[in-house]
Enzyme design. Structure first.
Site, mmCIF file in Angstrom:
data_model
loop_
_atom_site.group_PDB
_atom_site.id
_atom_site.type_symbol
_atom_site.label_atom_id
_atom_site.label_comp_id
_atom_site.label_asym_id
_atom_site.label_seq_id
_atom_site.Cartn_x
_atom_site.Cartn_y
_atom_site.Cartn_z
ATOM 1 N N SER A 8 0.954 -1.216 0.089
ATOM 2 C CA SER A 8 0.078 0.058 -0.090
ATOM 3 C C SER A 8 0.964 1.125 0.029
ATOM 4 O O SER A 8 1.614 1.511 0.971
ATOM 5 C CB SER A 8 -0.916 0.239 1.286
ATOM 6 N N HIS A 33 -1.436 -1.472 -4.122
ATOM 7 C CA HIS A 33 -2.556 -1.016 -3.519
ATOM 8 C C HIS A 33 -2.673 0.428 -3.225
ATOM 9 O O HIS A 33 -1.701 1.102 -2.558
ATOM 10 C CB HIS A 33 -2.743 -1.755 -2.266
ATOM 11 N N ASP A 35 -4.696 3.623 -2.107
ATOM 12 C CA ASP A 35 -5.540 4.084 -1.029
ATOM 13 C C ASP A 35 -6.144 5.508 -1.465
ATOM 14 O O ASP A 35 -5.376 6.559 -1.101
ATOM 15 C CB ASP A 35 -5.042 3.730 0.427
ATOM 16 N N MET A 37 -8.593 8.386 -0.154
ATOM 17 C CA MET A 37 -9.450 8.878 1.136
ATOM 18 C C MET A 37 -9.670 10.167 0.996
ATOM 19 O O MET A 37 -9.195 11.032 0.192
ATOM 20 C CB MET A 37 -8.651 8.785 2.229
ATOM 21 N N HIS A 66 -8.263 1.351 -3.894
ATOM 22 C CA HIS A 66 -9.538 1.186 -2.827
ATOM 23 C C HIS A 66 -10.038 2.437 -2.524
ATOM 24 O O HIS A 66 -9.381 3.061 -1.947
ATOM 25 C CB HIS A 66 -8.315 0.610 -1.711
ATOM 26 N N MET A 68 -11.923 4.780 -0.659
ATOM 27 C CA MET A 68 -12.798 5.124 0.469
ATOM 28 C C MET A 68 -13.154 6.483 0.523
ATOM 29 O O MET A 68 -12.837 7.583 1.013
ATOM 30 C CB MET A 68 -11.720 5.065 1.739
ATOM 31 N N MET A 137 -11.260 -5.877 5.317
ATOM 32 C CA MET A 137 -10.691 -4.703 6.292
ATOM 33 C C MET A 137 -10.264 -5.473 7.713
ATOM 34 O O MET A 137 -11.172 -5.726 8.426
ATOM 35 C CB MET A 137 -11.413 -3.277 6.366
ATOM 36 N N GLY A 142 -8.606 4.426 7.073
ATOM 37 C CA GLY A 142 -8.451 5.704 7.516
ATOM 38 C C GLY A 142 -6.967 5.977 7.422
ATOM 39 O O GLY A 142 -6.429 6.900 7.106
ATOM 40 N N PHE A 143 -6.168 5.084 8.192
ATOM 41 C CA PHE A 143 -4.870 5.341 8.278
ATOM 42 C C PHE A 143 -3.918 3.945 8.433
ATOM 43 O O PHE A 143 -4.628 3.008 8.465
ATOM 44 C CB PHE A 143 -4.554 5.822 9.878
ATOM 45 N N GLY A 144 -2.674 4.228 7.869
ATOM 46 C CA GLY A 144 -1.835 3.016 7.885
ATOM 47 C C GLY A 144 -1.455 2.723 9.378
ATOM 48 O O GLY A 144 -1.572 3.477 10.269
ATOM 49 N N GLY A 145 -0.495 1.683 9.634
ATOM 50 C CA GLY A 145 0.150 1.550 10.846
ATOM 51 C C GLY A 145 -0.628 1.394 11.856
ATOM 52 O O GLY A 145 -0.259 1.272 12.984
ATOM 53 N N ASP A 178 -6.722 -6.269 4.273
ATOM 54 C CA ASP A 178 -5.940 -4.930 4.348
ATOM 55 C C ASP A 178 -6.012 -4.348 5.686
ATOM 56 O O ASP A 178 -7.100 -4.158 6.486
ATOM 57 C CB ASP A 178 -6.857 -4.142 3.353
ATOM 58 N N GLY A 179 -4.799 -4.259 6.352
ATOM 59 C CA GLY A 179 -4.707 -3.520 7.603
ATOM 60 C C GLY A 179 -4.052 -4.212 8.494
ATOM 61 O O GLY A 179 -4.401 -5.614 8.847
ATOM 62 N N GLY A 180 -2.612 -3.948 8.934
ATOM 63 C CA GLY A 180 -1.875 -4.854 9.973
ATOM 64 C C GLY A 180 -1.232 -5.771 9.553
ATOM 65 O O GLY A 180 -0.974 -6.842 10.325
ATOM 66 N N GLY A 200 1.188 -2.045 4.076
ATOM 67 C CA GLY A 200 1.700 -0.685 3.844
ATOM 68 C C GLY A 200 2.906 -0.579 4.806
ATOM 69 O O GLY A 200 4.158 -0.679 4.271
HETATM 70 C C1 DX5 Z 1 -6.356 1.761 5.580
HETATM 71 C C2 DX5 Z 1 -6.034 1.195 4.179
HETATM 72 C C3 DX5 Z 1 -4.770 0.366 4.243
HETATM 73 C C4 DX5 Z 1 -3.337 0.725 4.811
HETATM 74 C C5 DX5 Z 1 -2.833 -0.424 5.273
HETATM 75 O O1 DX5 Z 1 -7.388 2.587 5.457
HETATM 76 O O2 DX5 Z 1 -6.935 0.719 3.355
HETATM 77 O O3 DX5 Z 1 -4.300 -0.157 2.774
HETATM 78 O O4 DX5 Z 1 -2.623 1.778 4.128
HETATM 79 O O5 DX5 Z 1 -1.614 0.019 6.048
HETATM 80 P P1 DX5 Z 1 -0.921 -1.033 7.174
HETATM 81 O O6 DX5 Z 1 -0.417 -2.212 6.227
HETATM 82 O O7 DX5 Z 1 0.249 -0.200 7.553
HETATM 83 O O8 DX5 Z 1 -1.835 -1.430 8.151
HETATM 84 ZN ZN ZN Z 2 -6.305 0.187 1.489
#
Ligand code: DX5
Ligand code: ZN
Length: 223
Positions: A8, A33, A35, A37, A66, A68, A137, A142-145, A178-180, A200
């Site tokens: 991502s 990927h 994202d 937003m 993706h 959002m 999800m 909304g956020f990475g990490g 997607d996520g974590g 990501g």
């Molecule tokens: C969150 C995004 C994800 C995000 C994943 O809203 O859709 O794609 O970037 O980031 P990580 O892998 O850091 O959780």
């Molecule tokens: Zn995503």
């Protein structure tokens, strides 16, 4: 089972985005990927069709958009023109889910439906036969990490069953998470039924993308 890893770019260095996408593809990424937003459907604002168009010439792999954003339909043709290959959206963000899927297909892209941690799977009931991808999800968007929400594993298993029971050819519908996603949980996620893994921070926050993606593939091969 064919597994795909999709970095991502939310966690990439945006000042050097062209180089970043080239580096992750050279490091073994199967898809990029992307994202999107809108500070309305989710509380963050990122990148749009202009950025998709800008990275398109730099990579040959599919760009997995993706969305959002709410509403969805108006922006779909713009992303198709910008070179997106897959466009996924959240059912809560579209008033007419079947129409949005059709619109994405009409514009020559594969269509995906995305489920937030609290979104029930019944949205799949009448459209699974039209989808190319289901995205689960494992964080709130909304956020990475953020930290992986384990309930997503049950949801993956439930969707895997639905896909297998749908009569579609194996591999026809991708099941994406997607996520974590990290090196140390990717095997467990594959066991639950995912075949496509978005990561990501787990990739872009490391120095050696190739080593990280290789470690993910090794974990997948070993489970
Ligand atoms: C969150 C995004 C994800 C995000 C994943 O809203 O859709 O794609 O970037 O980031 P990580 O892998 O850091 O959780
Ligand atoms: Zn995503």
């Amino acid at each position: 089972m064919k597994y795909r890893i999709g970095p991502s770019i939310l966690s990439a260095d945006f000042a050097r985005l062209g180089d970043e996408v080239k580096s992750v593809v050279a490091a073994g990424a199967d898809i990029i990927h992307f994202d999107v937003m809108d500070n309305h459907y989710v509380p963050n604002l990122t990148i749009g069709p202009l950025v998709c168009e800008a990275i398109r010439p730099h990579v040959q792999v599919p760009i997995d958009v993706h969305l959002m954003v709410k509403p969805v339909d108006r922006i779909v043709p713009d992303f198709a023109r910008a070179g997106a290959n897959i466009i996924s959206f959240h059912p809560e963000a579209s008033d007419h889910i079947d129409r949005t899927i059709g619109l994405i297909h009409e514009h020559g892209c594969k269509a995906g439906l995305v489920f937030n941690p609290g979104t029930p799977l019944h949205y799949l009931d009448h459209v699974l036969d039209k989808l190319d991808l289901v995205l689960i999800m494992s964080v709130n968007p909304g956020f990475g990490g953020q930290k992986f929400i384990p309930e997503a594993l049950k949801k993956l298993a439930a969707v895997r069953q639905k896909i297998d029971a749908s009569g579609r050819a194996p591999g026809d519908v991708w099941l994406e998470i997607d996520g974590g996603v990290k090196i140390d949980n990717i095997a467990e996620i594959a066991r639950a039924g995912a075949d496509t893994f978005v990561a990501g921070s787990a990739i872009f926050d490391t120095k050696d993308y190739k080593a990280t993606i290789a470690a993910m593939r090794a974990a997948l091969a070993a489970y």
